[in-house]
Write a protein that holds these residues in place. Structure first.
Motif, PDB file in Angstrom:
ATOM      1  N   ARG A  21       0.836  -1.201   0.000  1.00 14.03           N
ATOM      2  CA  ARG A  21       0.000   0.000   0.000  1.00 14.03           C
ATOM      3  C   ARG A  21       0.878   1.261   0.000  1.00 14.03           C
ATOM      4  N   ASN A  22       1.904   1.244   0.860  1.00 17.39           N
ATOM      5  CA  ASN A  22       2.790   2.404   0.916  1.00 17.39           C
ATOM      6  C   ASN A  22       3.516   2.623  -0.403  1.00 17.39           C
ATOM      7  N   LEU A  23       3.922   1.528  -1.018  1.00 15.65           N
ATOM      8  CA  LEU A  23       4.626   1.654  -2.296  1.00 15.65           C
ATOM      9  C   LEU A  23       3.699   2.195  -3.372  1.00 15.65           C
ATOM     10  N   LEU A  24       2.458   1.717  -3.366  1.00 15.28           N
ATOM     11  CA  LEU A  24       1.513   2.179  -4.386  1.00 15.28           C
ATOM     12  C   LEU A  24       1.208   3.660  -4.216  1.00 15.28           C
ATOM     13  N   LEU A  25       1.106   4.100  -2.950  1.00 16.40           N
ATOM     14  CA  LEU A  25       0.866   5.520  -2.710  1.00 16.40           C
ATOM     15  C   LEU A  25       2.013   6.348  -3.278  1.00 16.40           C
ATOM     16  N   ALA A  26       3.246   5.862  -3.070  1.00 17.11           N
ATOM     17  CA  ALA A  26       4.405   6.602  -3.579  1.00 17.11           C
ATOM     18  C   ALA A  26       4.483   6.540  -5.094  1.00 17.11           C
ATOM     19  N   ALA A  27       3.951   5.447  -5.671  1.00 18.39           N
ATOM     20  CA  ALA A  27       4.023   5.289  -7.127  1.00 18.39           C
ATOM     21  C   ALA A  27       3.254   6.396  -7.836  1.00 18.39           C
ATOM     22  N   ARG A  28       2.280   7.006  -7.147  1.00 21.04           N
ATOM     23  CA  ARG A  28       1.560   8.124  -7.762  1.00 21.04           C
ATOM     24  C   ARG A  28       2.525   9.234  -8.163  1.00 21.04           C
ATOM     25  N   TRP A  29       3.528   9.448  -7.311  1.00 26.88           N
ATOM     26  CA  TRP A  29       4.498  10.515  -7.605  1.00 26.88           C
ATOM     27  C   TRP A  29       5.370  10.139  -8.787  1.00 26.88           C
ATOM     28  N   THR A  30       5.695   8.850  -8.888  1.00 24.48           N
ATOM     29  CA  THR A  30       6.447   8.403 -10.065  1.00 24.48           C
ATOM     30  C   THR A  30       5.652   8.683 -11.324  1.00 24.48           C
ATOM     31  N   VAL A  31       4.346   8.367 -11.282  1.00 22.44           N
ATOM     32  CA  VAL A  31       3.494   8.590 -12.452  1.00 22.44           C
ATOM     33  C   VAL A  31       3.411  10.075 -12.776  1.00 22.44           C
ATOM     34  N   LEU A  32       3.179  10.894 -11.749  1.00 22.16           N
ATOM     35  CA  LEU A  32       3.046  12.330 -11.966  1.00 22.16           C
ATOM     36  C   LEU A  32       4.320  12.918 -12.546  1.00 22.16           C
ATOM     37  N   LEU A  33       5.461  12.563 -11.946  1.00 24.02           N
ATOM     38  CA  LEU A  33       6.740  13.092 -12.424  1.00 24.02           C
ATOM     39  C   LEU A  33       7.008  12.639 -13.857  1.00 24.02           C
ATOM     40  N   SER A  34       6.651  11.382 -14.161  1.00 27.47           N
ATOM     41  CA  SER A  34       6.849  10.889 -15.524  1.00 27.47           C
ATOM     42  C   SER A  34       6.021  11.705 -16.505  1.00 27.47           C
ATOM     43  N   LEU A  35       4.752  11.964 -16.141  1.00 30.08           N
ATOM     44  CA  LEU A  35       3.877  12.723 -17.034  1.00 30.08           C
ATOM     45  C   LEU A  35       4.411  14.130 -17.261  1.00 30.08           C
ATOM     46  N   VAL A  36       4.776  14.786 -16.159  1.00 29.42           N
ATOM     47  CA  VAL A  36       5.296  16.153 -16.275  1.00 29.42           C
ATOM     48  C   VAL A  36       6.545  16.163 -17.158  1.00 29.42           C
ATOM     49  N   SER A  37       7.455  15.221 -16.900  1.00 25.21           N
ATOM     50  CA  SER A  37       8.703  15.186 -17.670  1.00 25.21           C
ATOM     51  C   SER A  37       8.434  14.917 -19.132  1.00 25.21           C
ATOM     52  N   PHE A  38       7.492  14.017 -19.387  1.00 25.13           N
ATOM     53  CA  PHE A  38       7.245  13.637 -20.775  1.00 25.13           C
ATOM     54  C   PHE A  38       6.586  14.781 -21.539  1.00 25.13           C
ATOM     55  N   VAL A  39       5.578  15.402 -20.920  1.00 18.93           N
ATOM     56  CA  VAL A  39       4.883  16.503 -21.599  1.00 18.93           C
ATOM     57  C   VAL A  39       5.823  17.693 -21.758  1.00 18.93           C
ATOM     58  N   GLY A  40       6.483  18.074 -20.667  1.00 16.15           N
ATOM     59  CA  GLY A  40       7.429  19.194 -20.741  1.00 16.15           C
ATOM     60  C   GLY A  40       8.558  18.898 -21.710  1.00 16.15           C
ATOM     61  N   GLY A  41       9.062  17.674 -21.644  1.00 19.98           N
ATOM     62  CA  GLY A  41      10.162  17.284 -22.520  1.00 19.98           C
ATOM     63  C   GLY A  41       9.750  17.274 -23.980  1.00 19.98           C
ATOM     64  N   SER A  42       8.474  16.923 -24.250  1.00 21.20           N
ATOM     65  CA  SER A  42       7.995  16.926 -25.633  1.00 21.20           C
ATOM     66  C   SER A  42       7.978  18.342 -26.188  1.00 21.20           C
ATOM     67  N   LEU A  43       7.474  19.290 -25.378  1.00 19.87           N
ATOM     68  CA  LEU A  43       7.405  20.676 -25.843  1.00 19.87           C
ATOM     69  C   LEU A  43       8.807  21.219 -26.084  1.00 19.87           C
ATOM     70  N   ALA A  44       9.681  21.035 -25.104  1.00 15.66           N
ATOM     71  CA  ALA A  44      11.055  21.514 -25.262  1.00 15.66           C
ATOM     72  C   ALA A  44      11.740  20.776 -26.408  1.00 15.66           C
ATOM     73  N   GLY A  45      11.438  19.481 -26.541  1.00  9.18           N
ATOM     74  CA  GLY A  45      12.048  18.683 -27.600  1.00  9.18           C
ATOM     75  C   GLY A  45      11.618  19.156 -28.978  1.00  9.18           C
TER      76      GLY A  45
END
Lengths: 219, 223
Positions: free
Chosen positions: A11-35
């Protein structure tokens, strides 16, 4: 020592995984625009643009992501601001993603036959029109599978942000291990969660490649 | 920005950096050689091996390619001792790098092997070559030649990824940088210098691999 049940760990790991997902999304979207901006600089006509983009890509592809994270973390600090880990992590990942996506997309644009440029220019189209109506639609078809494939690298890249103190899945794994002394179980679960995030992306990249490249298939 | 950059510490700490570079190079060398070997074995198993082995190798490849290297490292170093498999940080780092490169190498080399036309196997057999000879001379060497650029960049990626092994206290270049910054509090300058060294290592490694490609592969006949 608290007694952690297996469910508590997961449960604790899954809660933290939300941040992995969020950071991935932000990086991917931001990285696409900059890219995309970087792509236009790289394939542009001028002299400065391509030179800058080339150096940028070489720098970011030739150095470890971990070092880029450290430099973002401590470099921003030089400006006298207190840098939260998420800011350094997001910034570094966006810049890193942009370099790789720009290089992937450049290959896709260059895969469009040269005659297409000549044909569209003989129709009197300007550079931007050529891009918008002729080149990019064709390049996009080629670009989708490798772009989806690269998103896997982004998700995996977020694991390194745990080292500068961003609490996502990997960091949570270390913290839970320190509380439970069960590294085998905990890191096993962490790996499993990453796998569940990444595998669908890898698989869809493969499927898209097969679907979109029907015309180029030679067997 | 009122910050005075100071690279003066470099004079005092270059032996530390040098030792770190040595470990990084050593890890890359061992990881590269063993990792590519593992990759070749796995590629053979996936493309031409016995039916029962294929899903096993496929599962290994998918598992490694879809999890972060850092977690693989932690699993090897912290997780495996629970099974009684205890090792030092350098061995753990090496093992994780070999396992990692093995999986990526497998996919790259397999692509090269599968591009070999079927007639070549038959041609090899008709020349009286054994299956092993056919695999080695007719399939593997041309396959490696075909995918050498991709394999080279993967080796460079593994070298850059090895920065993470500092997290299990393997004393590589990143570990040296962490040590120096904890002594001098010159975090930015230290990591900047380390980053430049990594860049230089990556460029040199890329050139070395290109040169190696020229020497080990026969000149390709003009088509």
């Amino acid at each position: 020592m608290n007694d952690f049940t297996t469910w508590d760990i997961l449960r604790n790991l899954l809660l933290a995984a939300r941040w992995t997902v969020l950071l991935s999304l932000v990086s991917f979207v931001g990285g696409s625009l900059a890219g995309l901006a970087l792509l236009f600089a790289r394939i542009g006509k001028g002299r400065l643009g391509p030179a800058f983009a080339k150096t940028y890509i070489e720098l970011f592809q030739g150095t470890p992501l971990l070092m880029q994270l450290f430099l973002a973390f401590f470099g921003l600090g030089l400006f006298g601001i207190d840098v939260p880990a998420w800011l350094a992590a997001g910034l570094a990942l966006i810049l890193w993603t942009a370099a790789f996506l720009a290089e992937i997309w450049r290959g896709c644009v260059e895969s469009v036959a040269k005659g297409q440029w000549e044909a569209s220019s003989s129709l009197g189209m300007g550079y931007l029109q050529q891009m918008r109506w002729v080149i990019l639609p064709q390049a996009l078809r080629v670009a989708v599978p490798p772009t989806v494939g690269f998103s896997v690298q982004v998700v995996k890249g977020t694991a390194l942000t745990s080292i500068i103190g961003f609490v996502e899945l990997s960091k949570a794994g270390t913290m839970v291990t320190n509380a439970t002394f069960e590294p085998f179980t905990v890191y096993g679960f962490v790996a499993l969660i990453y796998f569940c995030l990444c595998w669908p992306l890898s698989k869809s990249s493969q499927i898209l490649e097969r679907k979109l490249n029907v015309a180029h298939r030679n067997h | 920005m009122n910050y005075a950059f100071d690279f003066g510490w470099l004079a005092d700490y270059w032996p530390v950096l040098l030792k770190g570079i040595g470990i990084t190079v050593e890890l890359t060398l061992v990881g590269g050689v063993l990792g590519v070997s593992l990759g070749i074995a796995c590629a053979w198993a996936r493309a031409l091996g016995p039916a029962w082995l294929k899903p096993v190798v496929a599962a290994y490849v998918e598992m490694i390619r879809n999890t972060p290297f850092l977690i693989q490292l932690f699993f090897v170093f912290f997780g495996l001792p629970a099974l009684g498999l205890r090792m030092g940080e350098l061995q753990a780092a090496n093992l994780a790098m070999v396992i990692n490169l093995g999986a990526y190498g497998c996919e790259i080399i397999r692509a090269g092997i599968q591009a070999t036309p079927k007639g070549q196997f038959e041609a090899g057999a008709s020349l009286g070559m054994s299956r092993i000879q056919t695999f080695w001379y007719v399939v593997l060497i041309p396959a490696l030649q075909r995918i050498w650029p991709a394999l080279s960049s993967q080796i460079v990626i593994v070298m850059l990824g090895s920065a993470a092994v500092s997290q299990i206290a393997a004393e590589d270049l990143t570990f040296a940088a962490n040590f120096i910054q904890s002594r001098t509090f010159r975090a930015f300058e230290t990591y900047f210098a380390a980053t430049l060294i990594y860049l230089a290592l990556a460029i040199v490694l890329r050139q070395l691999l290109r040169g190696l490609g020229w020497t080990i592969f026969p000149k390709r006949a003009a088509r």
